[in-house]
Design a protein around this motif. Structure first.
Motif, PDB file in Angstrom:
ATOM      1  N   HIS A 111      33.818  22.649  -6.857  1.00  0.00           N
ATOM      2  CA  HIS A 111      34.281  23.704  -7.768  1.00  0.00           C
ATOM      3  C   HIS A 111      35.340  24.574  -7.091  1.00  0.00           C
ATOM      4  CE1 HIS A 111      33.954  25.715 -11.517  1.00  0.00           C
ATOM      5  NE2 HIS A 111      33.284  26.778 -11.099  1.00  0.00           N
ATOM      6  N   SER A 112      35.204  24.771  -5.772  1.00  0.00           N
ATOM      7  CA  SER A 112      36.149  25.617  -5.033  1.00  0.00           C
ATOM      8  C   SER A 112      37.254  24.799  -4.358  1.00  0.00           C
ATOM      9  CB  SER A 112      35.396  26.441  -3.975  1.00  0.00           C
ATOM     10  OG  SER A 112      34.890  25.610  -2.953  1.00  0.00           O
ATOM     11  N   ASN A 113      37.364  23.508  -4.732  1.00  0.00           N
ATOM     12  CA  ASN A 113      38.391  22.625  -4.161  1.00  0.00           C
ATOM     13  C   ASN A 113      38.268  22.541  -2.643  1.00  0.00           C
ATOM     14  OD1 ASN A 113      40.515  20.824  -4.767  1.00  0.00           O
ATOM     15  ND2 ASN A 113      42.054  22.322  -4.145  1.00  0.00           N
ATOM     16  N   ASN A 114      37.008  22.552  -2.176  1.00  0.00           N
ATOM     17  CA  ASN A 114      36.679  22.464  -0.746  1.00  0.00           C
ATOM     18  C   ASN A 114      37.121  23.683   0.058  1.00  0.00           C
ATOM     19  OD1 ASN A 114      35.221  20.958   1.134  1.00  0.00           O
ATOM     20  ND2 ASN A 114      37.069  20.132   2.058  1.00  0.00           N
ATOM     21  N   LYS A 115      37.402  24.793  -0.635  1.00  0.00           N
ATOM     22  CA  LYS A 115      37.644  26.067   0.072  1.00  0.00           C
ATOM     23  C   LYS A 115      36.354  26.476   0.770  1.00  0.00           C
ATOM     24  CE  LYS A 115      39.049  30.891  -0.848  1.00  0.00           C
ATOM     25  NZ  LYS A 115      40.278  31.055  -0.056  1.00  0.00           N
ATOM     26  N   LEU A 116      35.229  26.381   0.050  1.00  0.00           N
ATOM     27  CA  LEU A 116      33.905  26.597   0.629  1.00  0.00           C
ATOM     28  C   LEU A 116      33.370  25.227   1.023  1.00  0.00           C
ATOM     29  CD1 LEU A 116      32.503  29.205  -1.930  1.00  0.00           C
ATOM     30  CD2 LEU A 116      33.811  29.611   0.166  1.00  0.00           C
ATOM     31  N   LYS A 117      32.979  25.060   2.267  1.00  0.00           N
ATOM     32  CA  LYS A 117      32.690  23.734   2.818  1.00  0.00           C
ATOM     33  C   LYS A 117      31.222  23.322   2.664  1.00  0.00           C
ATOM     34  CE  LYS A 117      36.863  23.270   4.786  1.00  0.00           C
ATOM     35  NZ  LYS A 117      37.574  24.392   4.181  1.00  0.00           N
ATOM     36  N   SER A 118      31.012  22.140   2.108  1.00  0.00           N
ATOM     37  CA  SER A 118      29.688  21.514   2.129  1.00  0.00           C
ATOM     38  C   SER A 118      29.603  20.718   3.421  1.00  0.00           C
ATOM     39  CB  SER A 118      29.510  20.592   0.922  1.00  0.00           C
ATOM     40  OG  SER A 118      28.276  19.925   0.995  1.00  0.00           O
ATOM     41  N   THR A 119      28.816  21.222   4.358  1.00  0.00           N
ATOM     42  CA  THR A 119      28.809  20.678   5.709  1.00  0.00           C
ATOM     43  C   THR A 119      27.727  19.626   5.889  1.00  0.00           C
ATOM     44  OG1 THR A 119      29.570  22.834   6.485  1.00  0.00           O
ATOM     45  CG2 THR A 119      28.695  21.345   8.147  1.00  0.00           C
ATOM     46  N   ILE A 120      28.074  18.544   6.552  1.00  0.00           N
ATOM     47  CA  ILE A 120      27.100  17.494   6.874  1.00  0.00           C
ATOM     48  C   ILE A 120      26.081  18.052   7.857  1.00  0.00           C
ATOM     49  CG2 ILE A 120      26.809  15.208   7.935  1.00  0.00           C
ATOM     50  CD1 ILE A 120      28.212  15.123   5.221  1.00  0.00           C
ATOM     51  N   MET A 168      27.239  22.907 -16.942  1.00  0.00           N
ATOM     52  CA  MET A 168      28.268  23.642 -16.191  1.00  0.00           C
ATOM     53  C   MET A 168      29.366  22.681 -15.746  1.00  0.00           C
ATOM     54  SD  MET A 168      28.117  25.745 -12.560  1.00  0.00           S
ATOM     55  CE  MET A 168      29.627  26.496 -11.936  1.00  0.00           C
ATOM     56  N   LYS A 169      30.609  23.057 -16.014  1.00  0.00           N
ATOM     57  CA  LYS A 169      31.739  22.242 -15.571  1.00  0.00           C
ATOM     58  C   LYS A 169      32.044  22.556 -14.113  1.00  0.00           C
ATOM     59  CE  LYS A 169      33.959  21.657 -20.038  1.00  0.00           C
ATOM     60  NZ  LYS A 169      35.157  21.934 -20.861  1.00  0.00           N
ATOM     61  N   LEU A 170      32.094  21.509 -13.306  1.00  0.00           N
ATOM     62  CA  LEU A 170      32.428  21.681 -11.893  1.00  0.00           C
ATOM     63  C   LEU A 170      33.920  21.462 -11.642  1.00  0.00           C
ATOM     64  CD1 LEU A 170      29.430  19.764 -10.250  1.00  0.00           C
ATOM     65  CD2 LEU A 170      29.649  22.225 -10.659  1.00  0.00           C
ATOM     66  N   ASP A 171      34.720  21.492 -12.719  1.00  0.00           N
ATOM     67  CA  ASP A 171      36.161  21.316 -12.577  1.00  0.00           C
ATOM     68  C   ASP A 171      36.691  22.299 -11.532  1.00  0.00           C
ATOM     69  OD1 ASP A 171      35.349  19.981 -14.810  1.00  0.00           O
ATOM     70  OD2 ASP A 171      36.791  20.882 -16.186  1.00  0.00           O
ATOM     71  N   VAL A 172      37.666  21.864 -10.767  1.00  0.00           N
ATOM     72  CA  VAL A 172      38.232  22.704  -9.703  1.00  0.00           C
ATOM     73  C   VAL A 172      38.786  24.003 -10.301  1.00  0.00           C
ATOM     74  CG1 VAL A 172      40.133  22.841  -8.037  1.00  0.00           C
ATOM     75  CG2 VAL A 172      38.742  20.772  -8.166  1.00  0.00           C
ATOM     76  N   LEU A 173      38.412  25.128  -9.693  1.00  0.00           N
ATOM     77  CA  LEU A 173      38.896  26.437 -10.147  1.00  0.00           C
ATOM     78  C   LEU A 173      40.406  26.533  -9.935  1.00  0.00           C
ATOM     79  CD1 LEU A 173      36.055  28.528  -8.483  1.00  0.00           C
ATOM     80  CD2 LEU A 173      36.481  28.438 -10.959  1.00  0.00           C
ATOM     81  N   GLN A 213      41.576  18.281  -5.492  1.00  0.00           N
ATOM     82  CA  GLN A 213      41.005  17.145  -4.751  1.00  0.00           C
ATOM     83  C   GLN A 213      39.956  16.359  -5.532  1.00  0.00           C
ATOM     84  OE1 GLN A 213      39.729  17.930  -0.668  1.00  0.00           O
ATOM     85  NE2 GLN A 213      40.846  19.870  -0.691  1.00  0.00           N
ATOM     86  N   PHE A 214      39.438  16.930  -6.633  1.00  0.00           N
ATOM     87  CA  PHE A 214      38.276  16.318  -7.286  1.00  0.00           C
ATOM     88  C   PHE A 214      38.502  16.139  -8.784  1.00  0.00           C
ATOM     89  CE2 PHE A 214      36.712  18.867  -3.683  1.00  0.00           C
ATOM     90  CZ  PHE A 214      36.081  17.877  -2.940  1.00  0.00           C
TER      91      PHE A 214
END
Length: 315
Positions: A241-250, A278-283, A294-295
C-alpha cells in the motif's frame, strides 16, 4: 541499522504535540529502515499477559487427541488448532517446527462480516482459555489502531485513515508453541525466513533469543524486546500500500543451541488485517519519479487468499 529501535506509545497518546510528532518520526524512520520497532506503552497489563501464557501452556499440554478435536477442516487454519508441521514458509518445502491456535475477530454490529468469518472455536476443557484470549485480542487490536494512526500521519494521510478498514477486520491472534526438538532437524527451523501477510504484526514473547530480522545489507540481527515491550513489524499488505516506503522485513525464529533443544518456546503474534474489500492499491503520494509504482492493484481479501495457498494452509 543493526538494532531494533524502541518507542513508547504514551508519547503518541500524549497531549504534547512535540512528543506525538517525535513518536511519528521515530516509528516512521524505523519502518522505512528496518521494518521493526519495540513498543512500550501498549494496552496489555501484567496480569492479562500472565493469564494468557498460563492458558496457552495449558492448551498445548493437552493430549494430542484432545487438541486435534479443535482442528477444523476446510477453513485454511483460520480458527482453532493447527497441528505440528502443517505450515511452511513461502517457497520452502520443509514445514516449520510449531503448532498453533487461532483466535479471530469478535464481530460487532455487522451481520455481513459475521457471516464472512469462521466462528471462534471454544475449548471445553479450559473454561478461561477463550475469555483470556478475547481480552488479549481486544487490547492488541486497540494498540494496533493507534500504531496505524501514527503511520497514517507519517504517510501524509488523515490520522483515522485506517480506522474503518480495521474495524471488524480479519485480524488473528496466534499463540504458537515451538515444542522441544527431539532429533536434528533436516533443513527445518522453528519458523523459516518469511514476511508477514498483513498490515502490521504485534508480537508478544520476543524477550528471549530466537527471533532474527534481516536488515537491508542482508545481515541477520537478533530482535529482543524488553519485558514490557511488544515487537511490532510491517506486513506485506502495508508495504504494498505504501509502495515499499514502509518495509516488510524478512524475519525468522532460529532453532536454539543443542543444549536447549529440550525446552519449549511460546510466542504470540497478533496479525492486524483489514476488512477483505480494502484496496491495497499503491497510495498516490508514495509514487514519484524516483519511486515508480511497484505493485499491481489487489484487495486485501484477494491477497490473503493468494498467500494462504502459498503457505499450504489453503488448497
Amino acid at each position: 541499522m543493526n538494532k531494533i529501535p524502541s518507542v513508547n506509545l504514551a508519547d503518541f497518546l500524549s497531549d504534547d504535540t512535540t512528543k506525538k510528532q517525535k513518536f511519528i518520526d521515530e516509528i516512521g524512520h524505523a519502518y522505512e529502515n528496518i521494518g521493526f520497532v519495540a513498543l512500550k506503552g501498549h494496552f496489555l497489563n501484567d496480569t492479562l499477559v500472565k493469564d494468557l501464557y498460563a492458558e496457552i501452556k495449558n492448551f498445548f499440554d493437552l493430549p494430542l487427541a484432545t487438541k486435534e478435536k479443535y482442528e477444523i477442516p476446510g477453513i485454511g487454519g483460520q480458527r482453532g488448532y493447527v497441528s505440528f508441521g502443517k505450515e511452511s514458509a513461502k517457497g520452502k518445502k520443509e514445514a516449520d517446527l510449531k503448532e498453533f491456535w487461532h483466535f479471530g475477530q469478535y464481530v460487532e454490529d455487522d451481520p455481513k462480516r459475521a457471516a464472512e468469518y469462521p466462528e471462534n472455536v471454544i475449548v471445553e476443557e479450559l473454561p478461561k482459555f477463550n475469555e483470556v484470549g478475547k481480552k488479549t485480542y481486544k487490547m492488541l487490536e486497540k494498540t494496533a489502531k493507534y500504531v496505524l494512526r501514527s503511520l497514517a500521519l507519517h504517510l501524509g494521510l488523515k490520522e483515522t485513515y485506517f480506522d474503518d478498514y480495521i474495524k471488524n477486520g480479519n485480524s488473528i491472534l496466534r499463540p504458537i508453541h515451538y515444542p522441544p526438538i527431539k532429533t536434528a532437524p533436516k533443513g527445518a527451523e522453528r519458523a523459516a525466513a518469511h514476511g508477514d501477510i498483513n498490515l502490521i504484526t504485534l508480537l508478544m514473547g520476543a524477550q528471549g533469543k530466537g527471533l532474527q530480522v534481516q536488515n537491508h545489507k542482508g545481515d541477520w540481527i537478533d530482535a529482543m524486546a524488553e519485558p514490557d515491550e511488544l515487537m511490532i513489524n510491517v506486513g506485506d499488505m502495508l508495504s504494498r500500500h505504501s509502495n515499499n516506503k514502509l518495509k516488510s522485513t524478512i524475519h525468522r525464529v532460529v532453532n536454539p543451541p543443542k543444549e536447549l533443544w529440550g525446552t519449549s518456546r511460546y510466542s504470540i503474534p497478533f496479525f492486524m488485517h483489514p476488512i477483505s474489500e480494502m484496496k491495497l492499491d499503491v497510495l498516490e503520494n508514495c509514487v514519484d519519479e524516483e519511486n515508480p509504482k511497484q505493485f499491481d492493484d489487489i484487495t486485501a481479501g484477494e491477497f490473503l487468499d493468494q498467500r494462504l495457498k502459498e503457505l499450504g494452509l489453503k488448497k
